[in-house]
Design a protein around this motif. Sequence first.
Motif, PDB file in Angstrom:
ATOM      1  N   ALA A 120       4.563 -21.019  23.347  1.00  0.00           N
ATOM      2  CA  ALA A 120       3.322 -20.426  22.821  1.00  0.00           C
ATOM      3  C   ALA A 120       2.583 -19.617  23.874  1.00  0.00           C
ATOM      4  O   ALA A 120       1.400 -19.331  23.712  1.00  0.00           O
ATOM      5  CB  ALA A 120       2.412 -21.526  22.279  1.00  0.00           C
ATOM      6  N   THR A 121       3.256 -19.255  24.952  1.00  0.00           N
ATOM      7  CA  THR A 121       2.595 -18.492  26.005  1.00  0.00           C
ATOM      8  C   THR A 121       1.992 -17.216  25.426  1.00  0.00           C
ATOM      9  O   THR A 121       2.618 -16.523  24.626  1.00  0.00           O
ATOM     10  CB  THR A 121       3.589 -18.140  27.122  1.00  0.00           C
ATOM     11  OG1 THR A 121       4.169 -19.352  27.617  1.00  0.00           O
ATOM     12  CG2 THR A 121       2.901 -17.419  28.267  1.00  0.00           C
ATOM     13  N   VAL A 122       0.769 -16.911  25.809  1.00  0.00           N
ATOM     14  CA  VAL A 122       0.038 -15.804  25.192  1.00  0.00           C
ATOM     15  C   VAL A 122       0.432 -14.465  25.816  1.00  0.00           C
ATOM     16  O   VAL A 122       0.750 -14.384  27.008  1.00  0.00           O
ATOM     17  CB  VAL A 122      -1.480 -16.020  25.300  1.00  0.00           C
ATOM     18  CG1 VAL A 122      -1.953 -15.952  26.730  1.00  0.00           C
ATOM     19  CG2 VAL A 122      -2.248 -15.035  24.445  1.00  0.00           C
ATOM     20  N   GLY A 123       0.460 -13.426  24.989  1.00  0.00           N
ATOM     21  CA  GLY A 123       0.783 -12.092  25.459  1.00  0.00           C
ATOM     22  C   GLY A 123       0.046 -11.057  24.636  1.00  0.00           C
ATOM     23  O   GLY A 123      -0.801 -11.386  23.801  1.00  0.00           O
ATOM     24  N   ARG A 217      -1.286 -19.372  31.541  1.00  0.00           N
ATOM     25  CA  ARG A 217      -0.395 -20.498  31.818  1.00  0.00           C
ATOM     26  C   ARG A 217       0.616 -20.681  30.686  1.00  0.00           C
ATOM     27  O   ARG A 217       0.308 -20.418  29.517  1.00  0.00           O
ATOM     28  CB  ARG A 217      -1.214 -21.774  32.002  1.00  0.00           C
ATOM     29  CG  ARG A 217      -2.055 -22.136  30.791  1.00  0.00           C
ATOM     30  CD  ARG A 217      -3.030 -23.261  31.078  1.00  0.00           C
ATOM     31  NE  ARG A 217      -3.888 -23.529  29.924  1.00  0.00           N
ATOM     32  CZ  ARG A 217      -4.973 -22.844  29.635  1.00  0.00           C
ATOM     33  NH1 ARG A 217      -5.357 -21.851  30.402  1.00  0.00           N
ATOM     34  NH2 ARG A 217      -5.695 -23.144  28.569  1.00  0.00           N
ATOM     35  N   PRO A 218       1.815 -21.151  30.993  1.00  0.00           N
ATOM     36  CA  PRO A 218       2.798 -21.446  29.949  1.00  0.00           C
ATOM     37  C   PRO A 218       2.270 -22.533  29.013  1.00  0.00           C
ATOM     38  O   PRO A 218       1.697 -23.527  29.460  1.00  0.00           O
ATOM     39  CB  PRO A 218       4.013 -21.941  30.738  1.00  0.00           C
ATOM     40  CG  PRO A 218       3.830 -21.393  32.115  1.00  0.00           C
ATOM     41  CD  PRO A 218       2.347 -21.367  32.349  1.00  0.00           C
ATOM     42  N   THR A 219       2.424 -22.327  27.725  1.00  0.00           N
ATOM     43  CA  THR A 219       1.954 -23.290  26.733  1.00  0.00           C
ATOM     44  C   THR A 219       3.003 -23.452  25.641  1.00  0.00           C
ATOM     45  O   THR A 219       3.956 -22.677  25.549  1.00  0.00           O
ATOM     46  CB  THR A 219       0.621 -22.838  26.116  1.00  0.00           C
ATOM     47  OG1 THR A 219       0.773 -21.495  25.618  1.00  0.00           O
ATOM     48  CG2 THR A 219      -0.509 -22.875  27.126  1.00  0.00           C
ATOM     49  N   TYR A 220       2.793 -24.472  24.785  1.00  0.00           N
ATOM     50  CA  TYR A 220       3.733 -24.765  23.713  1.00  0.00           C
ATOM     51  C   TYR A 220       3.011 -24.925  22.379  1.00  0.00           C
ATOM     52  O   TYR A 220       1.858 -25.339  22.323  1.00  0.00           O
ATOM     53  CB  TYR A 220       4.495 -26.062  24.006  1.00  0.00           C
ATOM     54  CG  TYR A 220       5.399 -25.998  25.212  1.00  0.00           C
ATOM     55  CD1 TYR A 220       6.651 -25.417  25.139  1.00  0.00           C
ATOM     56  CD2 TYR A 220       4.981 -26.525  26.427  1.00  0.00           C
ATOM     57  CE1 TYR A 220       7.483 -25.362  26.248  1.00  0.00           C
ATOM     58  CE2 TYR A 220       5.801 -26.469  27.555  1.00  0.00           C
ATOM     59  CZ  TYR A 220       7.054 -25.886  27.441  1.00  0.00           C
ATOM     60  OH  TYR A 220       7.860 -25.825  28.547  1.00  0.00           O
TER      61      TYR A 220
END
Length: 272
Positions: A120-123, A217-220
């Motif tokens: 789920a990392t935002v972009g 930050r990396p997310t899920y």
Amino acid sequence: MKIGTLLRGALLGLAFGGLTGTASADQLANVKSAGKIVTATDMHYAPFDMVVDGAYQGMTKDLFDNVAKEIGVEPVYQDLPWTSQLPGLEVSKFDIVIAPVTITPERLERYTFTPPIADATVGIVKAAANKDINKPEDIAGKTVGVQQGTAQFKQLQEFGAKVGNVTIKEYGTTDEAYADLAAGRLDAVAGSAPNLAYLVKQRGDVFALPEVSTFGRPTYFAWVLRKGDDSASFAGAIKDAIAKMTKDGRIKAIQEKWLGKYTELPLDVPAK
């Protein structure tokens, strides 16, 4: 499943009127007794949830159809506005929220999460003709759309404050934001990387990813249950189903079908 058979957002009052009743002492026993799991999602979040030719489909449905089969019950899918889902879950109007929910420290305090179902990392995504945005920092001085009430909105706020002078416009659904981006009313849209990659894959003539598209930050993503001892066995059954599906290759096949690639995910809920 045709859209006419779905419990739609238009039936919000009914959905909030007691579809599942009060929570039992053991939610897993409750859903097995009922023979169904009543879910809530937002069917405007491709590739996870969408309605195509009147039928609900997407990565979420494929995953949860398999999870429900492992538990031995039928899934009931409801199309509800995102902003109503977590409040409805808290008052036991359905069993689980299967709209992809970003795992955050604040939400971990309040809800029980399943193991991750996707990155789920935002972009950000831009119009295909846009030559000014080549990395996330280039949104400084720009107008960026995002779905309201999401973790992506919060991360965009933080990132916008860091780069400076970002105007954020909130939308009820990502589809609305994409429409404004295509119409030239936005410079970019922020969202989760899988959603944006799918969008560009489907409509590469209209949208494009910058050379560097993600930030923060990396997310899920995961699914959400009520917090408490009554949901522990239910959460455990879902975790077991996901672990089995990971081992036998179903998770990989579903990811590749909808995302075009496979990302190995943790089998436990990431720590705060």
